[in-house]
Design an enzyme around this catalytic site. Structure first.
Site, PDB file in Angstrom:
ATOM      1  N   HIS A 110       1.107  -0.949  -0.182  1.00 54.31           N
ATOM      2  CA  HIS A 110      -0.276  -0.012  -0.131  1.00 54.31           C
ATOM      3  C   HIS A 110       0.998   1.138   0.134  1.00 54.31           C
ATOM      4  O   HIS A 110       0.598   2.021   1.338  1.00 54.31           O
ATOM      5  CB  HIS A 110      -1.202   0.071   1.439  1.00 54.31           C
ATOM      6  CG  HIS A 110      -1.581   0.924   1.371  1.00 54.31           C
ATOM      7  ND1 HIS A 110      -2.892   1.762   2.429  1.00 54.31           N
ATOM      8  CD2 HIS A 110      -2.321   1.482   0.366  1.00 54.31           C
ATOM      9  CE1 HIS A 110      -3.569   2.432   2.022  1.00 54.31           C
ATOM     10  NE2 HIS A 110      -3.716   2.183   1.101  1.00 54.31           N
ATOM     11  N   SER A 140      -4.984   4.742   4.622  1.00 53.58           N
ATOM     12  CA  SER A 140      -6.099   5.663   3.571  1.00 53.58           C
ATOM     13  C   SER A 140      -5.932   7.830   3.991  1.00 53.58           C
ATOM     14  O   SER A 140      -5.872   7.693   5.066  1.00 53.58           O
ATOM     15  CB  SER A 140      -7.150   4.717   3.961  1.00 53.58           C
ATOM     16  OG  SER A 140      -6.799   3.906   2.747  1.00 53.58           O
ATOM     17  N   CYS A 184      -3.855   9.708   4.319  1.00 55.78           N
ATOM     18  CA  CYS A 184      -2.636   9.843   5.566  1.00 55.78           C
ATOM     19  C   CYS A 184      -1.852  11.298   4.145  1.00 55.78           C
ATOM     20  O   CYS A 184      -0.154  11.077   4.889  1.00 55.78           O
ATOM     21  CB  CYS A 184      -1.972   9.558   6.236  1.00 55.78           C
ATOM     22  SG  CYS A 184      -2.940   8.774   7.723  1.00 55.78           S
ATOM     23  N   ASP A 208      -0.900   5.296  -4.423  1.00 56.09           N
ATOM     24  CA  ASP A 208      -1.060   3.318  -3.568  1.00 56.09           C
ATOM     25  C   ASP A 208      -1.047   3.070  -3.269  1.00 56.09           C
ATOM     26  O   ASP A 208      -1.078   1.787  -2.532  1.00 56.09           O
ATOM     27  CB  ASP A 208      -2.943   4.300  -4.064  1.00 56.09           C
ATOM     28  CG  ASP A 208      -3.802   3.322  -3.103  1.00 56.09           C
ATOM     29  OD1 ASP A 208      -3.573   3.787  -1.621  1.00 56.09           O
ATOM     30  OD2 ASP A 208      -5.047   2.237  -3.660  1.00 56.09           O
ATOM     31  N   ARG A 239     -14.559  11.052  -3.514  1.00 55.80           N
ATOM     32  CA  ARG A 239     -13.536  11.001  -4.275  1.00 55.80           C
ATOM     33  C   ARG A 239     -12.992  11.700  -5.692  1.00 55.80           C
ATOM     34  O   ARG A 239     -14.657  11.709  -6.068  1.00 55.80           O
ATOM     35  CB  ARG A 239     -13.822   9.383  -4.179  1.00 55.80           C
ATOM     36  CG  ARG A 239     -12.975   8.843  -3.175  1.00 55.80           C
ATOM     37  CD  ARG A 239     -11.939   8.572  -2.776  1.00 55.80           C
ATOM     38  NE  ARG A 239     -11.736   8.290  -1.673  1.00 55.80           N
ATOM     39  CZ  ARG A 239     -10.234   7.420  -0.897  1.00 55.80           C
ATOM     40  NH1 ARG A 239      -9.588   7.612  -1.437  1.00 55.80           N
ATOM     41  NH2 ARG A 239     -10.629   7.178   0.491  1.00 55.80           N
TER      42      ARG A 239
HETATM   43  O1  SAT Z   1     -10.523   1.540  -0.125  1.00 54.27           O
HETATM   44  S1  SAT Z   1     -10.410   2.609  -1.529  1.00 54.27           S
HETATM   45  O2  SAT Z   1      -9.518   2.429  -2.367  1.00 54.27           O
HETATM   46  O3  SAT Z   1     -12.122   2.620  -2.043  1.00 54.27           O
HETATM   47  C1  SAT Z   1      -9.309   3.883  -0.819  1.00 54.27           C
HETATM   48  C2  SAT Z   1      -8.901   3.478   0.061  1.00 54.27           C
HETATM   49  O4  SAT Z   1      -8.788   3.476   1.473  1.00 54.27           O
HETATM   50  O5  SAT Z   1      -7.539   4.145  -0.191  1.00 54.27           O
HETATM   51 MN    MN Z   2      -5.034   3.474   0.165  1.00 53.44          MN
END
Ligand code: SAT
Ligand code: MN
Length: 579
Positions: free
Chosen positions: A226, A248, A250, A275, A365
């Protein structure tokens, strides 16, 4: 239609089970995307935004009860419960299949079943892996088209290789009581029912590229993480790549497309990914990484001219917005956008006012192709990936963790990653702001037992003759009054600079028991408006606090019992003795 029998048979089986009105094989073309968009405008699933200010941009409003990942109904279904580990919810594969198939029975009546062949990673990269998602959501198709290499080329690769991850998805009736995200890593398959939201529904992302891929990566000797990937180019024109793991929300997206401050003339940041990172040892003994994704699914609120101007620049065309507000002239709007406009409707489509704030959902988003990013680099397409010089771990911690810390070795780096903790955010349903352990920012995404995962990290390091240097950073330290000590955002360049100078051996370090810290004055703070003593606080080691922290980490690691690697416990004992 496909000539790969296994794929055709699976699609036929699912069609018999779910009984859609029609089946559509997606080719990823412009024409197909346009037709789908028109159909979604007609059904109200998608709303066109202001075509003058935001050409090609659209808005989707989720069901208000379906706006985040749902970790409490996300399962890893392995034959042996121990293989899923304490870090995952577990269900026996037979039981999970039976439960899911009952939900899928007839669920697509009156709907279209879309077949989405996709490739995670550059289409000609040996590091890439393919999958097929079957879904009854046109919104999912539109997002997958931006987030993955979707369509004909992916199908051709799948037909050639014969192996692909099977993802079955239906929005069902969006009843939270009938919502499950099931993973079968041993079968390379996913079944997701009852949610249309991002990480629950775009199966290429967290479900495939992290949960299934991490499991597959262990078997095959690589890492699915991640992490964002950035290239840092110095004024001499040399680029070094950094992979960084944060939970997520951050700031991964902000860091991935950071613009260096004025005191860094001639420096550039290149965005490879924001990501997910797949890394594999190369023949040269270094780690090489690709971004398996082709787009961003980023958090909108807080994205503004000061925090992430590059993101703002890519969001003025061909982006899909999910759960943001809109202005009176139908422009997308969110808190922190900094455009001087006012929202007219909130994310639910209600008139905006004090009672209906915020305008944008905290986890709203944007989805946009990576090629729209001003700092995008062609290196993101390199089949061999990019060589990683530094791995950076980080969490959201108000106290204790210094601004930056360098691990003394790979093994120490694995401990820093395994000991990570962070305050929870709105990316997942549940309480926000609670500190929880989130090793390598993979707590919601590691598709197997964390103990085995840490051992796999240790093993990967054993096979590297030139492993990346490992660091831990914390942009979120606060003073006693709750004010941030470090400005963050573009100024984080100053920390990346130190990180790279350490990788190149260009600067010294203050050794401490818990890791290497910057020498006083070695992080350039020129032009920053820091509180007096901030830098001292940001680089201090609170011995008592660390003793407590290490005890907590020790206790946490041991909850994985026999699967906790002895190497990690030995490393922790070494650090503790050093204190
Ligand atoms: O889980 S998602 O891809 O919707 C977004 C995230 O938490 O990074
Ligand atoms: Mn993520």
């Amino acid at each position: 239609m496909t000539r790969l029998e296994a794929l055709q048979e699976w699609v036929d089986d699912v069609t018999r089970l779910t009984r859609p009105d029609r089946v559509q094989w997606c080719d990823g073309s412009e024409g197909e995307a346009r037709a789908l968009q028109q159909a979604m405008f007609a059904s109200g699933e998608l709303i066109a935004l202001n075509a003058d200010t935001h050409p090609g941009c659209t808005l989707h409003r989720s069901d208000p009860g379906d706006v985040a990942r749902v970790e409490h109904v996300t399962y890893i279904c392995t034959a042996d419960r121990e293989d899923a580990g304490l870090n995952n919810h577990w269900m026996a594969p037979d039981e999970a299949h039976a439960r899911m198939d009952a939900l899928f029975e007839g669920c697509m009546e009156g709907r279209t079943l879309y077949v989405i062949p996709y490739c995670m990673g550059p289409i000609d990269s040996p590091l890439s892996r393919c999958g097929v998602e079957l879904t009854d959501s046109a919104y999912v198709v539109a997002n997958m088209r931006l987030m993955t290499r979707m369509g004909g080329a992916a199908l051709a690769r799948i037909e050639r290789e014969g192996r692909f991850v099977r993802g079955l998805h239906s929005i069902g009736d969006l009843d939270p009581e009938r919502r499950y995200i099931m993973h079968f890593p041993e079968e390379l398959s996913i079944k997701s029912f009852g949610s249309g939201y991002g990480g629950n529904a775009l199966l290429g992302k967290k479900c495939h590229a992290l949960r299934i891929a991490s499991h597959q990566a262990r078997d095959e000797g690589w890492l699915a993480e991640h992490m964002l990937i950035v290239g840092v180019e110095n004024p001499q024109g040399e680029t070094h790549y950094i992979a960084a793991a944060f939970p997520s929300q951050c700031g991964k997206t902000n860091l991935a497309m950071l613009i260096p401050p004025e005191s860094y003339p001639g420096w550039k940041i290149w965005t490879v990914g924001d990501d997910i990172c797949w890394m594999r040892p190369g023949e040269d003994g270094r780690l090489w990484a690709i971004n398996p994704e082709a787009g961003f699914f980023g958090v909108a609120p807080g994205t503004g001219p000061d925090t992430n101007p590059n993101a703002l620049a890519m969001l003025d065309r061909d982006a899909i917005f999910t759960n943001v507000g809109v202005t009176a002239d139908n422009q997308p709007w969110w808190e922190g956008k900094g455009d001087g406009l006012e929202p007219a409707l909130n994310w639910k489509g209600e008139p905006y006012g004090p009672d209906t704030a915020p305008a944008a959902h905290p986890n709203s988003r944007f989805t946009v192709s990576i090629s729209r990013c001003p700092s995008y680099t062609e290196a993101a397409e390199a089949p061999q990936g990019v060589p990683i010089s530094a791995i950076v771990f980080g969490g959201r911690r108000a106290g204790l963790m210094p601004l930056v810390l360098q691990a003394g070795s790979w093994r120490h780096g694995v401990l820093l990653g395994a000991g990570m903790a962070s305050e929870t955010t709105a990316a997942a349903t549940g309480k926000v702001g609670v500190v929880r352990r989130d090793p390598m920012a993979m707590k919601p995404f590691c598709g197997y037992n964390y103990g085995d995962y840490w051992q796999h990290w240790l093993n990967i390091g054993d096979g590297l003759s030139s492993p990346p240097e490992v660091f831990h950073v914390n942009w979120f330290r606060k003073d006693d009054e709750g004010r941030f000590l470090w400005p963050g955002f573009g100024e984080n360049m100053r920390v990346l600079d130190w990180v790279l100078r350490r990788c190149l051996g260009d600067t010294g370090v203050v050794e401490s028991a818990v890791g290497g810290l910057p020498e006083p004055g070695d992080i350039d703070v020129d032009g920053l408006d820091l509180a007096p003593g901030a830098m001292d606080a940001l680089t201090a080691v609170d011995v008592e606090g660390w003793r407590r922290e290490l005890s907590e980490i020790d206790a946490y690691l041991r909850t994985y019992g026999e699967r906790t690697p002895q190497g990690l416990l030995d490393e922790l004992a070494r650090v503790r003795d050093g204190l």
